[in-house]
Design a protein around this motif. Structure first.
Motif, short mmCIF file in Angstrom:
data_model
loop_
_atom_site.label_atom_id
_atom_site.label_comp_id
_atom_site.label_asym_id
_atom_site.label_seq_id
_atom_site.Cartn_x
_atom_site.Cartn_y
_atom_site.Cartn_z
N GLY A 53 -17.85 52.36 -9.99
CA GLY A 53 -17.79 51.13 -8.58
C GLY A 53 -19.19 49.88 -9.26
O GLY A 53 -20.08 49.90 -9.96
N GLY A 54 -18.18 48.63 -8.00
CA GLY A 54 -19.03 47.57 -8.50
C GLY A 54 -20.91 47.26 -8.57
O GLY A 54 -21.31 47.77 -6.96
N ALA A 55 -21.42 46.60 -9.24
CA ALA A 55 -23.01 46.99 -8.54
C ALA A 55 -23.47 45.36 -9.17
O ALA A 55 -24.58 45.31 -8.41
N GLY A 56 -22.95 44.96 -9.64
CA GLY A 56 -23.27 43.45 -10.18
C GLY A 56 -23.43 43.27 -11.39
O GLY A 56 -24.47 42.47 -12.01
N LYS A 57 -22.57 43.79 -12.25
CA LYS A 57 -22.28 43.87 -13.58
C LYS A 57 -22.42 42.34 -14.57
O LYS A 57 -23.37 42.46 -15.01
N THR A 58 -20.85 42.06 -13.85
CA THR A 58 -20.89 40.64 -14.60
C THR A 58 -21.85 39.72 -14.52
O THR A 58 -22.39 38.58 -15.16
N PRO A 59 -22.78 39.65 -12.99
CA PRO A 59 -23.25 37.98 -13.27
C PRO A 59 -24.45 38.96 -13.59
O PRO A 59 -25.25 37.57 -14.04
N THR A 60 -24.72 39.76 -13.95
CA THR A 60 -25.83 40.25 -14.72
C THR A 60 -25.92 40.34 -16.39
O THR A 60 -26.83 39.63 -16.99
N ALA A 61 -24.34 39.78 -16.72
CA ALA A 61 -24.58 40.37 -18.07
C ALA A 61 -24.88 38.65 -17.99
O ALA A 61 -25.40 37.94 -19.26
N GLN A 62 -23.78 37.65 -17.71
CA GLN A 62 -23.73 36.01 -17.83
C GLN A 62 -25.27 35.48 -17.57
O GLN A 62 -25.85 34.67 -18.32
N ALA A 63 -26.18 36.96 -16.65
CA ALA A 63 -28.31 35.98 -16.38
C ALA A 63 -28.35 36.91 -17.49
O ALA A 63 -29.28 35.60 -18.22
N LEU A 64 -27.79 37.28 -18.30
CA LEU A 64 -28.73 38.18 -19.66
C LEU A 64 -28.33 36.72 -20.88
O LEU A 64 -29.10 36.55 -21.46
N TYR A 65 -27.37 36.53 -20.31
CA TYR A 65 -26.66 35.44 -21.72
C TYR A 65 -27.50 34.07 -21.54
O TYR A 65 -27.52 33.58 -22.81
N GLN A 66 -27.88 33.62 -20.19
CA GLN A 66 -28.39 32.36 -20.24
C GLN A 66 -29.50 32.94 -21.44
O GLN A 66 -30.63 32.15 -21.46
N THR A 67 -30.51 33.43 -19.99
CA THR A 67 -31.72 34.08 -20.68
C THR A 67 -31.67 33.77 -22.21
O THR A 67 -32.96 33.34 -22.97
N LEU A 304 -26.25 34.95 -10.50
CA LEU A 304 -28.17 36.20 -9.76
C LEU A 304 -28.91 34.67 -10.40
O LEU A 304 -29.47 34.91 -11.13
N GLU A 305 -29.89 35.92 -9.18
CA GLU A 305 -30.77 34.78 -9.11
C GLU A 305 -32.04 36.05 -8.73
O GLU A 305 -32.25 37.12 -8.20
N PHE A 306 -33.49 35.70 -10.21
CA PHE A 306 -34.48 36.76 -9.67
C PHE A 306 -35.12 36.48 -9.39
O PHE A 306 -35.67 35.00 -9.11
N ASP A 307 -36.16 37.04 -8.34
CA ASP A 307 -37.00 37.02 -7.66
C ASP A 307 -38.46 36.97 -9.02
O ASP A 307 -38.91 35.96 -8.29
N ALA A 308 -38.13 37.27 -10.45
CA ALA A 308 -39.25 37.52 -10.95
C ALA A 308 -38.35 36.72 -12.77
O ALA A 308 -39.07 37.93 -12.72
N PRO A 309 -38.00 35.94 -12.70
CA PRO A 309 -37.29 35.69 -14.13
C PRO A 309 -38.34 36.06 -14.92
O PRO A 309 -37.11 35.88 -16.70
N GLU A 310 -39.50 35.53 -15.04
CA GLU A 310 -39.87 35.87 -16.10
C GLU A 310 -40.29 37.63 -16.87
O GLU A 310 -40.33 37.65 -18.11
N GLN A 311 -39.83 38.17 -15.75
CA GLN A 311 -40.09 39.85 -16.23
C GLN A 311 -38.87 39.79 -17.18
O GLN A 311 -38.98 40.88 -17.80
N LEU A 312 -37.60 39.55 -16.13
CA LEU A 312 -36.39 39.50 -17.64
C LEU A 312 -36.56 38.80 -19.12
O LEU A 312 -36.17 38.87 -20.00
N VAL A 313 -37.31 37.71 -19.21
CA VAL A 313 -37.22 37.31 -20.47
C VAL A 313 -38.32 37.84 -20.68
O VAL A 313 -38.24 38.09 -22.42
#
Length: 323
Positions: A53-67, A304-313
């Motif tokens: 089922g849908g969990a939000g993979k597509t906007p996550t992939a897009q956010a990862l691409y931008q990172t 997708l908007e992260f609470d702490a985007p530096e964690q992903l970075v």
């Protein structure tokens, strides 16, 4: 596929189907043992989930691409191409390809950056690397054994969690939680909920909190809309519309990846006209509509908007610097 209600509870039906879960797990085990794993030669970041089922993979992939792009890395998306007729490897051309060719998700991802489809993910990853990709974003490949991943994220809808925690068909899990946790670098938890399974996680598993926000929300504020969606969890889309204060007069659900027919679209247009409302759908659903049928249908764009985007970075940077 639409999740049955008993997937959220440990009801009698879930317990009765539990023995069949071993067949699913055995099939996955056989596939893993008989598949040759290979690494394409560039970094592989996987965006997947534990459940159906849908969990939000597509906007996550897009956010990862931008990172990755912000870090100066040329990344390419790679998807199986579910719903498309092409086996690949094939680089998606959003000006020529249709959803019936490559699937709706790759077509949407291709609007953000280079995207490939390939039924054989290993061959597809190699094709992307040979075409100049410095990193691969593997869409929905957590359970795929053909590609060696450098970093995997499990995307989880905080409102659904992992359901009753049982494996298909007794529950929504594609594998046991223990098996899934052994594969990932971090969990990306979308939404403000706190599902119970979080209390069972080891402290060593990072949890990155994020939420879906509308990119073009003001365009829908105060508008009367008939909303329709053929995604894993349509209710999430309707919640996003309510969050931007759209006036939803009716909702119409379709199966995930539904292929819309002219008579269905005509019926939707009639519903909207009769209620003095506009038709609105998701970006993913819009990808499945023929160009000639898109007039008068709007799409709510999300990110997708992260609470702490530096964690992903920090995680991505560490993976890039390793080896």
């Amino acid at each position: 596929m639409r999740a049955p209600d008993f997937w959220q509870t440990d009801a009698m039906m879930a317990r009765a189907l539990s023995p069949l879960s071993w067949l699913w797990r055995a099939g996955a085990g056989i596939r893993a043992m008989t598949t040759t794993m290979r690494h394409p030669g560039c970094k592989v970041f996987c965006v997947g989930n534990f459940t159906i089922g849908g969990a939000g993979k597509t906007p996550t992939a897009q956010a990862l691409y931008q990172t990755l792009r912000d870090l100066g890395v040329e990344a390419h998306f790679l998807s199986r191409g579910y719903g498309g007729k092409l086996a690949g490897p094939h680089q998606v051309d959003p000006t020529k390809d249709t959803a019936s060719d490559v699937g709706d998700e790759p077509l949407l991802l291709a609007q953000s950056g280079p995207a490939w489809i390939s039924r054989d993910r290993g061959i597809g990853a190699e094709a992307a690397c040979n075409a100049g990709a410095q990193a691969i974003i593997l869409d929905d490949g957590l359970q795929n054994p053909s590609v060696i991943k450098d970093c995997s994220f499990a995307v989880i809808d905080s409102g659904f969690g992992i359901g009753n925690g049982r494996v298909i068909p007794a529950g929504p899990m594609r594998e046991t939680l223990e098996q899934g946790l052994a594969k990932i670098r971090a969990i990306i938890l979308i939404g403000d909920g706190n599902p119970a399974f979080l209390d069972t996680l080891p402290a060593s598993v990072p949890i990155l909190r994020a939420r879906v926000v509308a990119r073009n929300g003001p365009a829908f504020t105060g508008r009367r809309v008939v909303a329709f969606a053929g995604i894993g969890r349509p209710a999430k889309f309707y919640d996003s519309l309510r969050a931007v204060e759209a006036n939803i007069v009716e909702t119409v659900d379709f199966a995930d990846h539904h292929v819309f027919h002219k008579d269905e679209l005509a019926a939707l247009r009639h519903k909207a006209t009769s209620q003095d409302a506009d038709l609105v759908t998701t970006e993913k659903d819009l990808m499945r509509l023929p160009s000639a049928e898109r007039d008068g249908i709007s799409a709510l764009g999300i990110r997708l908007e992260f609470d702490a985007p530096e964690q992903l970075v920090n995680i991505v940077s560490a993976v890039l610097s390793d080896g």
